[in-house]
Motif scaffolding. Structure first.
Motif, PDB file in Angstrom:
ATOM      1  N   ILE A 166      74.442   9.756  56.046  1.00  0.00           N
ATOM      2  CA  ILE A 166      75.881   9.490  56.143  1.00  0.00           C
ATOM      3  C   ILE A 166      76.445  10.521  57.114  1.00  0.00           C
ATOM      4  O   ILE A 166      76.458  11.709  56.838  1.00  0.00           O
ATOM      5  N   GLN A 167      76.924  10.060  58.255  1.00  0.00           N
ATOM      6  CA  GLN A 167      77.404  10.968  59.286  1.00  0.00           C
ATOM      7  C   GLN A 167      78.860  11.386  59.079  1.00  0.00           C
ATOM      8  O   GLN A 167      79.298  12.402  59.613  1.00  0.00           O
ATOM      9  N   ASP A 168      79.606  10.599  58.316  1.00  0.00           N
ATOM     10  CA  ASP A 168      81.003  10.933  58.054  1.00  0.00           C
ATOM     11  C   ASP A 168      81.384  10.345  56.699  1.00  0.00           C
ATOM     12  O   ASP A 168      81.739   9.168  56.597  1.00  0.00           O
ATOM     13  N   THR A 169      81.319  11.165  55.649  1.00  0.00           N
ATOM     14  CA  THR A 169      81.595  10.671  54.301  1.00  0.00           C
ATOM     15  C   THR A 169      83.050  10.249  54.129  1.00  0.00           C
ATOM     16  O   THR A 169      83.349   9.330  53.360  1.00  0.00           O
ATOM     17  N   ASP A 170      83.964  10.886  54.861  1.00  0.00           N
ATOM     18  CA  ASP A 170      85.375  10.504  54.767  1.00  0.00           C
ATOM     19  C   ASP A 170      85.588   9.085  55.295  1.00  0.00           C
ATOM     20  O   ASP A 170      86.312   8.286  54.686  1.00  0.00           O
ATOM     21  N   ARG A 171      84.952   8.760  56.393  1.00  0.00           N
ATOM     22  CA  ARG A 171      85.086   7.414  56.956  1.00  0.00           C
ATOM     23  C   ARG A 171      84.391   6.380  56.057  1.00  0.00           C
ATOM     24  O   ARG A 171      84.839   5.241  55.967  1.00  0.00           O
ATOM     25  N   LEU A 172      83.317   6.801  55.379  1.00  0.00           N
ATOM     26  CA  LEU A 172      82.649   5.903  54.461  1.00  0.00           C
ATOM     27  C   LEU A 172      83.563   5.592  53.274  1.00  0.00           C
ATOM     28  O   LEU A 172      83.616   4.448  52.810  1.00  0.00           O
ATOM     29  N   ARG A 173      84.290   6.594  52.798  1.00  0.00           N
ATOM     30  CA  ARG A 173      85.252   6.387  51.711  1.00  0.00           C
ATOM     31  C   ARG A 173      86.335   5.380  52.147  1.00  0.00           C
ATOM     32  O   ARG A 173      86.719   4.496  51.374  1.00  0.00           O
ATOM     33  N   VAL A 174      86.831   5.557  53.355  1.00  0.00           N
ATOM     34  CA  VAL A 174      87.854   4.647  53.878  1.00  0.00           C
ATOM     35  C   VAL A 174      87.307   3.220  53.950  1.00  0.00           C
ATOM     36  O   VAL A 174      88.002   2.256  53.584  1.00  0.00           O
ATOM     37  N   ALA A 175      86.051   3.096  54.375  1.00  0.00           N
ATOM     38  CA  ALA A 175      85.433   1.769  54.496  1.00  0.00           C
ATOM     39  C   ALA A 175      85.284   1.089  53.142  1.00  0.00           C
ATOM     40  O   ALA A 175      85.257  -0.146  53.057  1.00  0.00           O
ATOM     41  N   ALA A 176      85.167   1.885  52.066  1.00  0.00           N
ATOM     42  CA  ALA A 176      84.957   1.331  50.729  1.00  0.00           C
ATOM     43  C   ALA A 176      86.250   0.857  50.066  1.00  0.00           C
ATOM     44  O   ALA A 176      86.217   0.152  49.067  1.00  0.00           O
TER      45      ALA A 176
END
Length: 229
Positions: A217-227
């Motif tokens: 996971i290169q950017d966990t903040d962006r992954l949170r936004v995507a979820a």
């Protein structure tokens, strides 16, 4: 109290959080710890209900056999979860439980666990509340996932896997994906092609990098936004 009890995620859960040291000691005599290797079957569909399980570490998948002879993953269990609770009311397990990683799991025989509940009516009442909350959780999960698109579903699953390994999320995090693309599609009720396209899209956007089952996971903040919906 055994060494696994000190930081046990199960004891930190809602059901057992308020136990006294004496009650924890009694509970630790009921639940006996065992280490399991990856891909071990804990119980199988149609098998006689004998134990209730508590997942201390690792991951477990719950599988349902289909009429066409294939298996369908219905749920993934994370540390801190109780499972095999059908043993409290049923004669046979309706599903199969298989370890996805090396696991530390405590198991209690049905009779011993029932005796523990009888001796601790406050915990028995807590068990009723816990089971009701489980029904609510499943209902909410089904409703929530039905409104999420493929990208949201994949991101949600990946976040749950990462948070099961570490309490604090760094910006980047690497781990071994415990599922194949086919298994992810079964869990999320998506086609394997949709899962692959979604992962490829996230890779192009540098949200993650996947090489085989090694996922970063290169950017966990962006992954949170995507979820998020």
């Amino acid at each position: 109290m055994g060494p696994m009890c000190v930081d046990c995620p199960v004891l930190k859960g809602v059901l057992f959080r308020g136990l006294s040291e004496e009650q924890i000691t009694r509970l630790s005599c009921v639940f006996r710890p065992t280490r399991y290797r990856r891909s071990q079957i804990l119980f199988f569909e149609g098998g006689t209900c004998q134990h209730v399980f508590a997942l201390h570490s690792g991951l477990v998948k719950i599988v349902k056999s289909l009429e066409n002879g294939k298996d369908r993953i219905t749920r993934v269990l994370f540390p801190g979860e109780l499972f095999g609770l059908e043993a409290l009311t049923e004669k046979n397990y309706p599903l199969t439980a298989i370890t996805l990683r090396d696991c530390e799991i405590c198991a209690a025989s049905r009779d011993e666990f029932m005796d523990f509940l009888h001796a601790n009516p406050d915990i028995a009442l807590g068990m009723v509340r816990f089971l009701v909350s489980e029904v609510t959780r499943v209902r909410t999960q089904v409703t929530d996932m039905s409104f999420k698109d493929a990208r949201m579903k994949v991101a949600t699953l990946l976040l749950s896997l990462v948070t099961s390994e570490t309490e604090t999320l760094p910006r980047t995090y690497s781990f071994q994906l415990p599922f194949s693309r086919q298994e992810i599609s079964e869990i999320l009720e998506l086609s394997p092609e949709t899962v692959s396209r979604t992962l490829s899209s996230m890779r192009r956007e540098q949200v993650l990098d996947a090489r085989g089952r090694r996922l970063t996971i290169q950017d966990t903040d962006r992954l949170r936004v995507a979820a998020q919906r």
